[in-house]
Design an enzyme around this catalytic site. Structure first.
Site, PDB file in Angstrom:
ATOM      1  N   SER A 491      64.122  15.802  20.569  1.00 40.78           N
ATOM      2  CA  SER A 491      65.293  16.452  19.625  1.00 40.78           C
ATOM      3  C   SER A 491      66.467  15.710  19.527  1.00 40.78           C
ATOM      4  CB  SER A 491      65.721  17.870  20.468  1.00 40.78           C
ATOM      5  OG  SER A 491      66.137  17.666  21.827  1.00 40.78           O
ATOM      6  N   ASP A 492      67.109  15.110  20.573  1.00 46.81           N
ATOM      7  CA  ASP A 492      68.222  14.371  20.396  1.00 46.81           C
ATOM      8  C   ASP A 492      68.022  12.993  19.756  1.00 46.81           C
ATOM      9  OD1 ASP A 492      66.927  13.198  22.569  1.00 46.81           O
ATOM     10  OD2 ASP A 492      68.476  13.175  23.961  1.00 46.81           O
ATOM     11  N   CYS A 493      66.654  12.588  19.826  1.00 52.76           N
ATOM     12  CA  CYS A 493      66.545  11.299  18.930  1.00 52.76           C
ATOM     13  C   CYS A 493      66.490  11.718  17.495  1.00 52.76           C
ATOM     14  CB  CYS A 493      65.281  10.641  19.407  1.00 52.76           C
ATOM     15  SG  CYS A 493      65.093   9.902  21.017  1.00 52.76           S
ATOM     16  N   GLU A 496      70.328  12.416  16.350  1.00 53.93           N
ATOM     17  CA  GLU A 496      71.116  11.152  16.290  1.00 53.93           C
ATOM     18  C   GLU A 496      70.526  10.370  15.098  1.00 53.93           C
ATOM     19  OE1 GLU A 496      73.759  10.757  17.748  1.00 53.93           O
ATOM     20  OE2 GLU A 496      73.430  12.303  19.573  1.00 53.93           O
TER      21      GLU A 496
END
Length: 766
Positions: A491-493, A496
Site C-alpha cells: 500500500s505505501d509503495c 508513494e
C-alpha cells in the site's frame, strides 16, 4: 571482483521468466579479471575498515556497488564541501550548495533502468535457511561458488558477537535461533566444531553459547522446523502446522484466506514438509550435529517437552496457557487422527496435493521470487521433496541470485529487495530538488529514467484464474516493494509511487516524455481505496479482514502480530498524501470515496498518537519515522499547527527530544520496547534528523521559531562527506517490531529531502 548487474538474465535462463524484461532485477556476478589493482585496493580497504570498526558500526554502508557505479559513471564531486561554524548562520547559498552536491552524488547512483539499488538485509536468520536447503538438495556448490562461500563466511564472522553468538539482527544481542542456524551454516561450509581463529570468530565459541543457554531445544519454532528437515531435531518437538488448514472452508474463523500474507506464504511450504514429515538423508555431518547441539544425548531428548521451549533471549511474544493448550490440541488431532489410517489416506494425501497446488500457484504468480527470503527456501525445499528433477524446483534455483547481495561486510541474503520503495522516495527527493532549482538541466534525465521505471513496474493485471480461491487478493494498480516480477502490491509503495506519477503527470511532456495513461492512475487509487479498513487505517499487502483475536493463538515466539493483516499509521499517511493530490487533479474519479478515505484516515492517524505526541513506527526506527509519516499525512489533508492539536503535540515531542547540537538520534530498541529510546550518549543520526527536520518545517516552525530547524540543518550540512554522501550510522529499518533491516539509501534520501525542504524555506524568506 564482484559486480552488480541490473536487469540481467543471469543463471539458468531456461527456468527464468519475467513480466517486464527483468526491469529492476539485481544480481551479483564474480569476475576475477574485471578489476584494476586500484579498484581491488579500494574494495579491500572498505572491507578492512568495516572489520576494524565492526564493534562500533555494525551495519554495512553498502559501498561496493556504489564504488562500482561511481567508477563507471566517472563521477567527480566538483562542488566544494560546505562547513558551517558554530557561530555562523546558514545562508541560502550554503544550503543550496550542500543540497546540490548531495543530489549530484545521489543521482550518479541511479541504475540505467531508472531505479536506485541498495541492500535490504541485516537480519541474521536470512542466510542459513538457503544454505541448509541447498545442502539438503545437493545443490550447494552449484549455486554458491567458492567465492560466494568466502563472502558468506566473511559476513558471518563480521557479525558474530563477542560472546560467540549471533543476534536476531546485526545490532542485536545473541539469540538461540540465529546462533544455532549460523553455527550449522559454518559446519556445512566445513568449519570444524572446535575451530576458533585468532580474530575470535568460529564454531567453538558459538557452540559454547548454545550449550550454555540450554541447547538447540530452546530454538523458536521457525528454527526448529529447519532443524527438523535437516534431521537434527524431531518433528514431534514442533508445534504442528498440518496441511489440512488449507482445506478449511471460507466461513471458518481460521482459514488460509484470513492469514497474514507473509505467514500464509511461509506456512504453505512448512505445512507440506510437516505433512510429509520430511527429513533429509543422514550424512556424517548431520550425525555429528546431533551430538554437538545439545547438552544431553540426542536419543534422550524428550521432544514433547521441547515443543514449547524457547530461549528467553528469543522470546518476544510469550506463549500463554491458552496458546499452549490450543497447540497441544492441534498436535493431538494431527498426530493421533489425521496421520493415521484411514485419515492419512483419505484426508492427509488430499491435503498435501491441495497444499502443493496452492504453493505452485503462488510461486508462479511471483515468478518464483515468492514473498521473501523466509518463505523462499521453504517453498524451494517443498518443490524438491515433491519432485527433485521437476521444473518447479529448477525455477526456484534460478531465482536464488535475486536474493544475494554483496557488501563490504560480505555476502548477505536480502529480504527481497527494496528497489521500488527506495526509488519512489529517491524520485521525491529529486522532485523536491527541482522545485528548489528548476533551472538544473542535469536532473532531467534522472527524472525521465525514474518515471519510466515506475511506469514499467506497476502491476497491471490481477492474478490469473480464481485467485481468491487460491488465497490471492487483487493486485491491479499496485506497486511492489521490489520489482514487478515479485507481484505483491504494497500500500505505501503504491501510494508513494502514485504520488510521483501524479507530479510527473503535471509536468510538460517535452520535459518528461510520454505520460502514464490516466486509467492506470485510477487503478492505483482503486487499490488504495480497497485496502482501507473500517477504522480508517490502511493495511500493507492485502485488505485487513479483522479477527485480530487470532493473534492470541500465534505459534511464533520471536515476532508479534504475525497471524492476520493489520493497519498501519505509516501506510495510512502515505496513502492520504497521494489521494489528496489525486483529488485535486482528478476530482471526477470516485470523489466522495476519496474524500471519505482521507477523512477517516485522518481520524485513524489521530487516534493512534502516543501520549508524548509521537506515533509508533512499524517499519522504521521508530517514533521519528512514524511521526514523519503521520504528520505528512495530516498536513496533506489540510491540517496545520493552528487547527490541529495532534500536530502541535507532535511538534512539542520533537522539540523536547532534540539533542543539544541540533540533531535527533533514536535507537532501534524503541521498536521492541515500544517507547522512545534515544541512542546511547544522545548521539545524533542523520536519518532521524532529516525526518524530524521535515516535520518541523511542514508544521510551520520556520515562521514561529526557526532556530531548532537551523540547528538541525547545520548538523546535516556539516555531516556531509567530501563526495556528497552522508555517513552510514545506526540501523534504521524494522519489520514487525524487532526484526531490524538495513536501508542504506535512507542516509541520502531523508537528509537530501530535508535539505530540499529547508532550502525552499530559506528562499521564501529572501
Amino acid at each position: 571482483m564482484w559486480r552488480l548487474k541490473i536487469g540481467a538474465k543471469a543463471g539458468d535462463e531456461t527456468h527464468l521468466f519475467t513480466t517486464n524484461n527483468y526491469t529492476g532485477r539485481q544480481t551479483w556476478e564474480f569476475d576475477a579479471d574485471a578489476c584494476s589493482p586500484e579498484e581491488l585496493v579500494e574494495v579491500n580497504e572498505a572491507r578492512q575498515n568495516f572489520f576494524i570498526n565492526r564493534s562500533r558500526f555494525k551495519i554495512s554502508a553498502d559501498l561496493l556497488w556504489r564504488m562500482q557505479f561511481l567508477r563507471e559513471k566517472k563521477f567527480e564531486q566538483k562542488i566544494p564541501r560546505v562547513e558551517i561554524g558554530d557561530a555562523e548562520k546558514i545562508t541560502y547559498k550554503d544550503a543550496k550548495s550542500a543540497l546540490r552536491r548531495g543530489i549530484l552524488y545521489f543521482k550518479a547512483l541511479q541504475a540505467e533502468d531508472g531505479h536506485w539499488p541498495a541492500e535490504n538485509s541485516g537480519s541474521l536468520f536470512f542466510e542459513a535457511p538457503f544454505v541448509i536447503c541447498l545442502y539438503i538438495t545437493g545443490h550447494l556448490e552449484k549455486i554458491l561458488t567458492l567465492e560466494h562461500r568466502k563472502e558468506l563466511l566473511r559476513y558471518m564472522y563480521n557479525h558474530q558477537n563477542e560472546d560467540g553468538g549471533w543476534g536476531l539482527h546485526v545490532e542485536g544481542q545473541s539469540a538461540m535461533f540465529c546462533t544455532v542456524i549460523n553455527y550449522i551454516c559454518l559446519r556445512i561450509f566445513g568449519v570444524e566444531a572446535d575451530h576458533d581463529d585468532i580474530k575470535g570468530s568460529g564454531c567453538a565459541r558459538a557452540r559454547k553459547w548454545i550449550l550454555d543457554h540450554g541447547g538447540a531445544t530452546y530454538t523458536p519454532l521457525i528454527g526448529k522446523i529447519w532443524l527438523s528437515v535437516l534431521g537434527v531435531y524431531d518433528w514431534s518437538g514442533c508445534k504442528p502446522i498440518p496441511p489440512e488448514v488449507w482445506m478449511l472452508p471460507s466461513f471458518s474463523p481460521f482459514n488460509g484466506g484470513t492469514l497474514w500474507i507473509y505467514f500464509r506464504e511461509i506456512f504453505m511450504g512448512v505445512s507440506y514438509l510437516y505433512g510429509k514429515k520430511f527429513v533429509a538423508t543422514p550424512t556424517p555431518l548431520i550425525l555429528q550435529l546431533r551430538e554437538e547441539l545439545y547438552p544431553q544425548p540426542y536419543d534422550k531428548i524428550l521432544w514433547s517437552q521441547a515443543r514449547n521451549m524457547c530461549a528467553k533471549e528469543d522470546l518476544y511474544y510469550p506463549q500463554s496457557f491458552l496458546q499452549e493448550m490450543f497447540w497441544k490440541g492441534v498436535h493431538t488431532f494431527s498426530e493421533n487422527i489425521l496421520s493415521r489410517w484411514p485419515f492419512n489416506k483419505l484426508l492427509r494425501q488430499k491435503a498435501l496435493r491441495t497444499t502443493m497446488e496452492l504453493l505452485h500457484y503462488h510461486d508462479e504468480a511471483s515468478r518464483y521470487v515468492t514473498g521473501g527470503c523466509v518463505p523462499k527456501p521453504f517453498h524451494m525445499l517443498a518443490c524438491w521433496v515433491e519432485d527433485p528433477d521437476g521444473d518447479h524446483f529448477k525455477k526456484h534455483l534460478a531465482r536464488v541470485p535475486d536474493y544475494i547481495w554483496i557488501g563490504e561486510d560480505g555476502l548477505k541474503i536480502q529480504s527481497f529487495g527494496s528497489q521500488l520503495w527506495d526509488t519512489a522516495f529517491s524520485l521525491q527527493v529529486m522532485l523536491a530538488y527541482q522545485d528548489v532549482d528548476d533551472n538544473d538541466d542535469d536532473i532531467g534525465s534522472t527524472l525521465i529514467k525514474g518515471y519510466n521505471f515506475l511506469n514499467k513496474s506497476q502491476l497491471t493485471q490481477n492474478p490469473p484464474g480464481d485467485h481468491r480461491k487460491m488465497f490471492k487478493d487483487i493486485v491491479k494498480g499496485g506497486w511492489t516493494f521490489s520489482d514487478q516480477d515479485q507481484g505483491w502490491p504494497v500500500s505505501d509503495c503504491t501510494a508513494e509511487s502514485l504520488e510521483c506519477c501524479l507530479v510527473f503527470g503535471s509536468m510538460p511532456s517535452e520535459l518528461i516524455g510520454e505520460k502514464m495513461d490516466v486509467e492506470r492512475l485510477y487503478d492505483a487509487v482503486n487499490l488504495l481505496l480497497y485496502f482501507q479498513s473500517k477504522n480508517g487505517g490502511i493495511a500493507v499487502w492485502e485488505a485487513a479482514r479483522g479477527r485480530t483475536w487470532l493473534e492470541w493463538l500465534s505459534p511464533v515466539e520471536f515476532m508479534e502480530d504475525t497471524i492476520v493483516e493489520h493497519e498501519y499509521v505509516e501506510c495510512t499517511g502515505s496513502a492520504i498524501v497521494a489521494l489528496a493530490r489525486f483529488l485535486k487533479e482528478y476530482p471526477e474519479h470516485r470523489k466522495e470515496e476519496v474524500e471519505r478515505f482521507i477523512k477517516n484516515g485522518v481520524k485513524y492517524i489521530e487516534s493512534f498518537q502516543m501520549p508524548d505526541g509521537s506515533w509508533y513506527g512499524n517499519w522504521g526506527v521508530c517514533f521519528m519515522y512514524g511521526t514523519f509519516f503521520a504528520v505528512r499525512g495530516l498536513v496533506a489533508a489540510g491540517k496545520t499547527y493552528q487547527n490541529c492539536e495532534p500536530i502541535r503535540r507532535a511538534v512539542q515531542f520533537l522539540l523536547e527530544t532534540q539533542n543539544v547540537e541540533g540533531g535527533w538520534g533514536e535507537g532501534y530498541l524503541s521498536c521492541p520496547r515500544k517507547r522512545y529510546t534515544p541512542l546511547e550518549g544522545n548521539r545524533t543520526n542523520v536519518v532521524n534528523t532529516g525526518q524530524a527536520m521535515m516535520v518541523l518545517i511542514m508544521c510551520g516552525q520556520m515562521e514561529r521559531d526557526p532556530l531548532p530547524v537551523h540547528s538541525a540543518a547545520k548538523v546535516l550540512i556539516n555531516s556531509q562527506m567530501d563526495n556528497g554522501d552522508f555517513p552510514q550510522e545506526e540501523i534504521m529499518g524494522v519489520f514487525k517490531m524487532n526484526v531490524m533491516i538495513n536501508y542504506p539509501n535512507y542516509r541520502n534520501i531523508f537528509t537530501l529531502w530535508a535539505l530540499a525542504y529547508y532550502t525552499k524555506a530559506l528562499r521564501l524568506l529572501l
